[in-house]
Design an enzyme around this catalytic site. Structure first.
Site, PDB file in Angstrom:
ATOM      1  N   ARG A 156     -21.074 -14.339 -11.870  1.00 29.74           N
ATOM      2  CA  ARG A 156     -21.060 -13.419 -10.733  1.00 29.74           C
ATOM      3  C   ARG A 156     -22.349 -13.472  -9.921  1.00 29.74           C
ATOM      4  O   ARG A 156     -22.319 -13.562  -8.688  1.00 29.74           O
ATOM      5  CB  ARG A 156     -20.841 -11.987 -11.244  1.00 29.74           C
ATOM      6  N   ILE A 157     -23.491 -13.419 -10.622  1.00 29.69           N
ATOM      7  CA  ILE A 157     -24.759 -13.347  -9.889  1.00 29.69           C
ATOM      8  C   ILE A 157     -25.058 -14.685  -9.210  1.00 29.69           C
ATOM      9  O   ILE A 157     -25.424 -14.729  -8.032  1.00 29.69           O
ATOM     10  CB  ILE A 157     -25.912 -12.902 -10.815  1.00 29.69           C
ATOM     11  N   ARG A 177     -20.421 -24.246 -17.235  1.00 30.48           N
ATOM     12  CA  ARG A 177     -19.477 -24.814 -18.200  1.00 30.48           C
ATOM     13  C   ARG A 177     -18.148 -25.126 -17.530  1.00 30.48           C
ATOM     14  O   ARG A 177     -17.615 -26.215 -17.642  1.00 30.48           O
ATOM     15  CB  ARG A 177     -19.265 -23.844 -19.355  1.00 30.48           C
ATOM     16  N   THR A 235     -34.352 -15.093 -12.322  1.00 28.11           N
ATOM     17  CA  THR A 235     -34.097 -13.644 -12.371  1.00 28.11           C
ATOM     18  C   THR A 235     -33.183 -13.327 -13.562  1.00 28.11           C
ATOM     19  O   THR A 235     -32.587 -12.252 -13.624  1.00 28.11           O
ATOM     20  CB  THR A 235     -33.405 -13.147 -11.077  1.00 28.11           C
ATOM     21  N   ARG A 237     -33.360 -14.522 -17.682  1.00 27.93           N
ATOM     22  CA  ARG A 237     -34.169 -14.152 -18.836  1.00 27.93           C
ATOM     23  C   ARG A 237     -35.282 -15.184 -19.001  1.00 27.93           C
ATOM     24  O   ARG A 237     -35.045 -16.386 -18.893  1.00 27.93           O
ATOM     25  CB  ARG A 237     -33.333 -14.113 -20.124  1.00 27.93           C
ATOM     26  N   GLU A 266     -42.123 -10.201 -22.364  1.00 29.95           N
ATOM     27  CA  GLU A 266     -42.393  -9.012 -21.548  1.00 29.95           C
ATOM     28  C   GLU A 266     -42.797  -7.848 -22.440  1.00 29.95           C
ATOM     29  O   GLU A 266     -42.226  -7.687 -23.516  1.00 29.95           O
ATOM     30  CB  GLU A 266     -41.123  -8.636 -20.759  1.00 29.95           C
ATOM     31  N   HIS A 284     -39.678  -7.600 -13.695  1.00 35.14           N
ATOM     32  CA  HIS A 284     -38.270  -7.455 -14.094  1.00 35.14           C
ATOM     33  C   HIS A 284     -37.565  -6.334 -13.303  1.00 35.14           C
ATOM     34  O   HIS A 284     -37.141  -5.318 -13.875  1.00 35.14           O
ATOM     35  CB  HIS A 284     -38.147  -7.207 -15.603  1.00 35.14           C
ATOM     36  N   ILE A 285     -37.441  -6.559 -11.990  1.00 30.31           N
ATOM     37  CA  ILE A 285     -36.849  -5.535 -11.123  1.00 30.31           C
ATOM     38  C   ILE A 285     -35.541  -5.996 -10.481  1.00 30.31           C
ATOM     39  O   ILE A 285     -35.102  -5.423  -9.476  1.00 30.31           O
ATOM     40  CB  ILE A 285     -37.843  -5.088 -10.009  1.00 30.31           C
TER      41      ILE A 285
END
Ligand code: GLV
Ligand code: GLV
Length: 317
Positions: A156-157, A177, A235, A237, A266, A284-285
């Site tokens: 989705r992102i 994949r 954005t 991990r 983090e 991490h925003i």
């Protein structure tokens, strides 16, 4: 009365929602990540928990949960939870997909633009009162039109980033994949191997989940394939990139700029990041908008209420 524990203060609408079901809701009120011992103390008798990506639910923690039926993670990523072990214990795990897609995609594009146009470097120059007037060669960056954007992970992102990038006139390629037909139809994106993606993209943007297959996916070998002078955005991990190797490449300027919202350890960043000029680093925003965070909280609460009232979870992982 069923007990719901929330590991940190989250937007109020979620708490109101849970209260409307008559659950006994308790929230860990200190504004820091809950310690492991406090977590264990609080979850022992909970029927449901709303957790954050900073809370580790490993075997040891899960074994302490005697009554828990659902852990609703307030995040789309769920690498902080041992999902297989939770399943064995009949604990349902849910996440918050969709509601943060647009906010996270917006932030990825913000990082692309910040890197390509050297926004942070330019702002620092001005704030240090070093601006001596318009100059023909001052802070030249890279135009986005006709550049190739490589999307690593076309969920989705990743797809939402591709759609935005298309409006800048970028060509889209992706590694995933499975084929993403709607993405291809919408953006003319082409599916390629990861090797090809890294070697031809002007901008690489990571949108994969973190799991055992993607941990250090961008290791020394893969990072060395990245086309010289390109931009790397993460954005997703931090652990997907071997940071030590990335830092070496950034120092050698093999990579033009890295735009990073996430890090391996983090909140303790590798000190080198603070010294590099060719990075844009953020705390991490990705999902940090009022819209996304409110909807994430509500979705987590709805997952809790669904499971506790004997219905199917809305977004199980
Ligand atoms: C944020 O990083 C998330 O996984 O929601
Ligand atoms: C997460 O929402 C993704 O699929 O990228």
């Amino acid at each position: 009365m069923q007990k719901v524990f929330i590991t940190r203060s989250i937007p109020q609408p979620a708490i109101d929602y849970l209260n409307s079901y008559g659950y006994q809701v308790s929230v860990y009120r200190k504004d820091t990540a809950i310690s492991n011992s406090e977590l264990i103390k609080n979850i022992k008798n909970s029927d449901a928990v709303i957790s954050l990506l900073t809370d580790k639910f490993d075997k040891e923690v899960l074994d302490q949960m005697k009554n828990c039926k659902v852990i609703a993670n307030y995040a789309v990523g769920f690498n902080n939870i041992d999902v297989a072990y939770a399943k064995k214990k009949n604990i349902i795990v849910t996440n918050t997909p969709d509601v943060l897609t647009d906010s996270t995609a917006d932030l990825a594009i913000a990082l692309v633009l910040a890197c390509a146009r050297r926004i942070v470097e330019a702002e620092k120059l001005l704030m240090q009162k070093k601006f001596t007037g318009w100059a023909p060669q001052l802070l030249l960056g890279m135009e986005l039109k006709n550049k190739t954007l490589g999307i690593l992970g076309a969920g989705r992102i990743g797809a939402a980033v591709a759609v935005r990038a298309k409006s800048f006139g970028m060509k889209i390629i992706y590694f995933n994949r499975s084929r993403n037909n709607s993405l291809e139809a919408e953006t003319n994106a082409k599916k390629v191997s990861i090797e090809k993606l890294l070697s031809v993209s002007d901008i690489v943007s990571i949108h994969l989940p973190l799991n055992s297959e993607t941990f250090h996916l961008l290791n020394k070998d893969k990072l060395s394939l990245i086309k010289k002078n390109s931009i790397l955005i993460n954005t997703a991990r931090g652990e997907i990139i071997d940071e030590k190797e990335l830092i070496k490449l950034l120092k050698k300027k093999n990579i033009r700029c890295a735009g990073l919202d996430v890090f391996e350890n983090e909140p303790n960043l590798n000190e080198e990041f603070y010294k590099l000029k060719n990075v844009v680093i953020l705390p991490h925003i990705g999902s940090a908008t009022e819209e996304a965070r409110t909807n994430m909280a509500l979705l987590a609460a709805k997952n809790v209420a669904a499971v506790l009232s004997g219905k199917k979870a809305i977004t199980p992982v």
